[in-house]
Design a protein around this motif. Structure first.
Motif, mmCIF file in Angstrom:
data_model
loop_
_atom_site.group_PDB
_atom_site.id
_atom_site.type_symbol
_atom_site.label_atom_id
_atom_site.label_comp_id
_atom_site.label_asym_id
_atom_site.label_seq_id
_atom_site.Cartn_x
_atom_site.Cartn_y
_atom_site.Cartn_z
ATOM 1 N N MET A 140 0.827 -1.206 0.000
ATOM 2 C CA MET A 140 0.000 0.000 0.000
ATOM 3 C C MET A 140 0.866 1.263 0.000
ATOM 4 N N VAL A 141 1.903 1.267 0.849
ATOM 5 C CA VAL A 141 2.814 2.419 0.917
ATOM 6 C C VAL A 141 3.523 2.607 -0.426
ATOM 7 N N THR A 142 3.964 1.494 -1.034
ATOM 8 C CA THR A 142 4.627 1.557 -2.339
ATOM 9 C C THR A 142 3.682 2.137 -3.391
ATOM 10 N N ALA A 143 2.412 1.694 -3.362
ATOM 11 C CA ALA A 143 1.410 2.189 -4.321
ATOM 12 C C ALA A 143 1.193 3.692 -4.158
ATOM 13 N N LEU A 144 1.152 4.171 -2.918
ATOM 14 C CA LEU A 144 0.968 5.603 -2.662
ATOM 15 C C LEU A 144 2.177 6.402 -3.153
ATOM 16 N N ILE A 145 3.392 5.861 -2.913
ATOM 17 C CA ILE A 145 4.612 6.535 -3.391
ATOM 18 C C ILE A 145 4.600 6.603 -4.922
ATOM 19 N N MET A 146 4.181 5.493 -5.561
ATOM 20 C CA MET A 146 4.103 5.464 -7.030
ATOM 21 C C MET A 146 3.120 6.506 -7.554
ATOM 22 N N ALA A 147 1.958 6.589 -6.887
ATOM 23 C CA ALA A 147 0.933 7.557 -7.302
ATOM 24 C C ALA A 147 1.475 8.981 -7.191
ATOM 25 N N SER A 148 2.156 9.248 -6.077
ATOM 26 C CA SER A 148 2.726 10.587 -5.866
ATOM 27 C C SER A 148 3.791 10.893 -6.923
ATOM 28 N N LEU A 149 4.634 9.899 -7.231
ATOM 29 C CA LEU A 149 5.673 10.080 -8.251
ATOM 30 C C LEU A 149 5.075 10.345 -9.629
ATOM 31 N N ILE A 150 3.998 9.608 -9.964
ATOM 32 C CA ILE A 150 3.344 9.794 -11.275
ATOM 33 C C ILE A 150 2.799 11.215 -11.379
ATOM 34 N N ILE A 151 2.087 11.657 -10.314
ATOM 35 C CA ILE A 151 1.498 12.999 -10.336
ATOM 36 C C ILE A 151 2.607 14.059 -10.400
ATOM 37 N N GLY A 152 3.622 13.903 -9.521
ATOM 38 C CA GLY A 152 4.710 14.878 -9.494
ATOM 39 C C GLY A 152 5.478 14.927 -10.804
ATOM 40 N N SER A 153 5.837 13.755 -11.343
ATOM 41 C CA SER A 153 6.595 13.692 -12.602
ATOM 42 C C SER A 153 5.794 14.279 -13.758
ATOM 43 N N ILE B 230 11.880 5.700 -11.727
ATOM 44 C CA ILE B 230 11.753 5.153 -10.364
ATOM 45 C C ILE B 230 10.396 4.466 -10.195
ATOM 46 N N THR B 231 9.338 5.100 -10.744
ATOM 47 C CA THR B 231 7.986 4.498 -10.686
ATOM 48 C C THR B 231 7.977 3.142 -11.368
ATOM 49 N N GLY B 232 8.637 3.055 -12.539
ATOM 50 C CA GLY B 232 8.698 1.792 -13.280
ATOM 51 C C GLY B 232 9.398 0.704 -12.483
ATOM 52 N N LEU B 233 10.503 1.075 -11.815
ATOM 53 C CA LEU B 233 11.237 0.092 -11.003
ATOM 54 C C LEU B 233 10.382 -0.395 -9.830
ATOM 55 N N LEU B 234 9.687 0.550 -9.183
ATOM 56 C CA LEU B 234 8.802 0.167 -8.073
ATOM 57 C C LEU B 234 7.674 -0.749 -8.557
ATOM 58 N N ALA B 235 7.108 -0.416 -9.752
ATOM 59 C CA ALA B 235 6.028 -1.230 -10.328
ATOM 60 C C ALA B 235 6.519 -2.644 -10.612
ATOM 61 N N PHE B 236 7.775 -2.741 -11.180
ATOM 62 C CA PHE B 236 8.359 -4.054 -11.468
ATOM 63 C C PHE B 236 8.490 -4.879 -10.182
ATOM 64 N N GLY B 237 8.951 -4.213 -9.104
ATOM 65 C CA GLY B 237 9.096 -4.902 -7.811
ATOM 66 C C GLY B 237 7.765 -5.383 -7.276
ATOM 67 N N MET B 238 6.715 -4.552 -7.434
ATOM 68 C CA MET B 238 5.383 -4.945 -6.944
ATOM 69 C C MET B 238 4.836 -6.129 -7.729
ATOM 70 N N ILE B 239 5.011 -6.091 -9.061
ATOM 71 C CA ILE B 239 4.513 -7.192 -9.902
ATOM 72 C C ILE B 239 5.208 -8.496 -9.516
ATOM 73 N N ARG B 240 6.535 -8.428 -9.292
ATOM 74 C CA ARG B 240 7.282 -9.624 -8.879
ATOM 75 C C ARG B 240 6.763 -10.146 -7.537
ATOM 76 N N ASP B 241 6.445 -9.211 -6.625
ATOM 77 C CA ASP B 241 5.916 -9.575 -5.313
ATOM 78 C C ASP B 241 4.544 -10.240 -5.429
ATOM 79 N N PHE B 242 3.697 -9.702 -6.331
ATOM 80 C CA PHE B 242 2.354 -10.267 -6.529
ATOM 81 C C PHE B 242 2.432 -11.685 -7.084
ATOM 82 N N ARG B 243 3.365 -11.899 -8.005
ATOM 83 C CA ARG B 243 3.471 -13.218 -8.653
ATOM 84 C C ARG B 243 3.850 -14.313 -7.684
#
Length: 573
Positions: A510-523, A548-561
């Motif tokens: 959840m924290v990672t998702a919020l950081i990603m959302a903030s990065l997308i909006i800010g970027s 950075i958002t892409g790297l975090l997304a990759f980490g989350m997808i790996r975690d989900f799998r």
């Protein structure tokens, strides 16, 4: 006096109950009376009914007899039948068709009584209130009648006046209906699944709302406002204006709308109106109510539709209306688009969302039934352009697989049957799916609107921020309660560590998702406003944020799998 009134009320209920039994016996429902009467009085009741009446009743079908029973028992039972006709999930289609024929054949009340009712409600003499009052009603039904009226301002008004004492009659009938429903529920086990008492309760709520004309005036005003606020070129509907100063719980004053009944084709043509154009406008106006306003007229039969001289369709009688949540409008749009595209999985997903069901007992059987439905629909010429047929056939699949959909689904289906009958009369060749398709695409595309997505994302971040702000205070309050001995906990747990680990993983995601959302909006803002330094023509800081958002997304997808069982050693303990 209280004792005598109670005795009188009890006598009325018993007399009415016996009348119901006599009518049921008259139309051959002796088996039903047998269940209702343990004292076996049905043979005695049979002797009281003339043989000629019983012979006439035998000529009718079972479903026709049920309609005739309602008509003979009066306005309350007529209304009950009309409301039941909106529930194809409960009663057979043949009975629905019969109940749709139910009419309020009631003579108008005396002129003096109508005037007295108006004067009592508006607290003045009719001659003072109105410039002109027509004592003869131009429309009369079981609960009310309508008079033509002219205000002192010169405006023409249709004044709906409730029949005096009708509320007492209906309430008394409802008491008897509860008695009958309770008896049948106890003594006929097969009827228990239909919830007879629940049906009467639902009817009671509907009829008491209909008796209060304030509810209807709110419906009219809401419908009128939807049309007034719609500035699009394809807005072809109209509704009467409400005169609030002349409306009460038993009197409703609406603007008098003069036009041609929509089913009078010759008169429409003689006034220069093309029935085919009117059919298309009617379809557009109705689909706008469903897919844009989310508030629709649920009883659009020809008597409630008038074509105005300017070619607009005016809706009348707002006692029965339907509301759809924005979320359900999107699901309806997805459902119909999925049907046109033969997308079985999307159809099933829409039905699950509509019924709020996450698990299906037998998914394979459901897939088979939906596939059969789609294939039959595409090879069949009859009813191909009728959306109501689609909904009614889906209804059978829904019931067979134990899915529960909102009540407005059936109200929508029933009103579609009615409106399509009117459209077929005006233009049998009109392709309704071609008309509704733009509404469906627009409805589904709303879900992917960037502004809407951004607003949702902002709201989620804002709510999460509020939660984090309140969390320390709530935690402190909980600790104080525990310290003061107000909370006593006795836990025996086994294997709680895996659960704690799972919670930690979810919190981390959840924290990672919020950081990603903030990065997308800010970027995005960095890129839009060209914040220096630039790499080429694009903000370098924005590009770094997206990487950075892409790297975090990759980490989350790996975690989900990995699923629940990741590399944590505690899983093996």
């Amino acid at each position: 006096m209280g004792i005598f009134s109670a005795i009188g009320s009890r006598y009325k209920s018993v007399a009415r109950y016996n009348q119901i039994l006599r009518v049921l016996v008259k139309y051959g429902f002796e088996d039903l009376v047998h269940y209702m009467e343990e004292k076996k009085r049905y043979t005695f009741l049979r002797r009281m009914i003339p043989k000629s009446s019983r012979r006439r009743a035998i000529k009718h079908t079972k479903w026709e007899k049920m309609r005739l029973v309602c008509e003979e028992l009066g306005p309350t039972f007529v209304k009950f039948g009309q409301i039941l006709s909106n529930r194809p999930d409960l009663i057979p289609l043949e009975l629905i068709f019969e109940f749709e024929k139910l009419q309020d054949n009631v003579p108008p009340m005396p002129e003096k009584l109508a005037k007295e009712t108006v004067e009592i409600e508006l607290k003045d003499r009719v001659t003072n209130i109105f410039a002109w009052f027509d004592p003869k009603p131009f429309a009369s039904a079981s609960m009310a009648q309508v008079h033509k009226v002219t205000l002192h301002s010169g405006e023409r008004v249709a004044l709906k006046v409730q029949r005096p004492g009708i509320e007492d009659i209906i309430i008394e009938d409802i008491k008897v209906m509860y008695t009958v429903a309770e008896i049948l529920e106890k003594r006929v086990p097969s009827l228990k699944s239909f919830d007879p008492v629940g049906l009467v309760r639902h009817f009671e709520e509907s009829i008491l709302k209909e008796l209060d004309f304030i509810n209807e005036s709110i419906n009219v005003q809401r419908f009128y406002n939807n049309l007034e606020n719609d500035e699009s070129a394809n807005q072809f509907a109209a509704a009467p204006k409400v005169f609030q100063d002349y409306s009460t719980a038993k009197i409703l004053a609406l603007e008098f709308m003069s036009g041609t009944k929509i089913n009078r084709l010759k008169k429409l043509k003689s006034t220069g109106l093309d029935p085919k154009v009117i059919a298309e406008r009617l379809a557009i106006s109705y689909f706008k109510q469903i897919f844009e306003y989310g508030f629709f007229h649920a009883d659009p039969h020809p008597g409630n539709l008038v074509v105005l001289p300017n070619g607009r369709i005016c809706y009348l009688d707002f006692g029965m209306m339907g509301s759809i949540l924005p979320k359900d409008i999107e699901i309806f749009g997805q459902l119909f688009l999925a049907i046109t595209r033969k997308d079985i999985r999307k159809i099933i997903k829409s039905l699950q969302q509509l019924s709020n069901t996450t698990t299906i007992k037998n998914m394979r059987d459901l897939e088979f039934d939906v596939n059969e439905f789609v294939e039959k629909y595409y090879v069949r010429a009859i009813h191909k352009n009728e959306m109501s047929t689609v909904l009614l056939e889906l209804k059978d699949i829904i019931i067979a697989h134990g899915l529960k959909v909102p009540a407005h689904f059936f109200l929508f289906a029933r009103s579609l049957v009615t409106i399509e009958g009117v459209i077929q009369h005006l233009d049998p060749e009109l392709d309704q799916f071609e008309i509704v398709r733009p509404f469906l695409i627009k409805t589904v595309s709303r879900k992917f609107n960037p502004i809407k997505i951004g607003r949702k994302l902002f709201n989620s971040v804002y709510e999460f921020g509020n939660y984090m702000e309140d969390f320390p205070r709530d935690l402190k309050h909980a600790i104080r309660k525990i310290s003061s001995g107000q909370v006593k906990v006795d836990l025996t747990h086994k294997g709680i560590d895996p659960m704690v680990h799972t919670i930690q993983r979810v919190a981390k995601q959840m924290v990672t998702a919020l950081i990603m959302a903030s990065l997308i909006i800010g970027s995005s803002l960095f890129v839009i406003f060209d914040i220096h330094p630039l790499w080429g023509d694009v903000s370098a800081a924005g590009i770094v944020g997206f990487i950075i958002t892409g790297l975090l997304a990759f980490g989350m997808i790996r975690d989900f799998r990995k699923g629940d069982h990741d590399n944590w050693k505690g899983w093996h303990k």
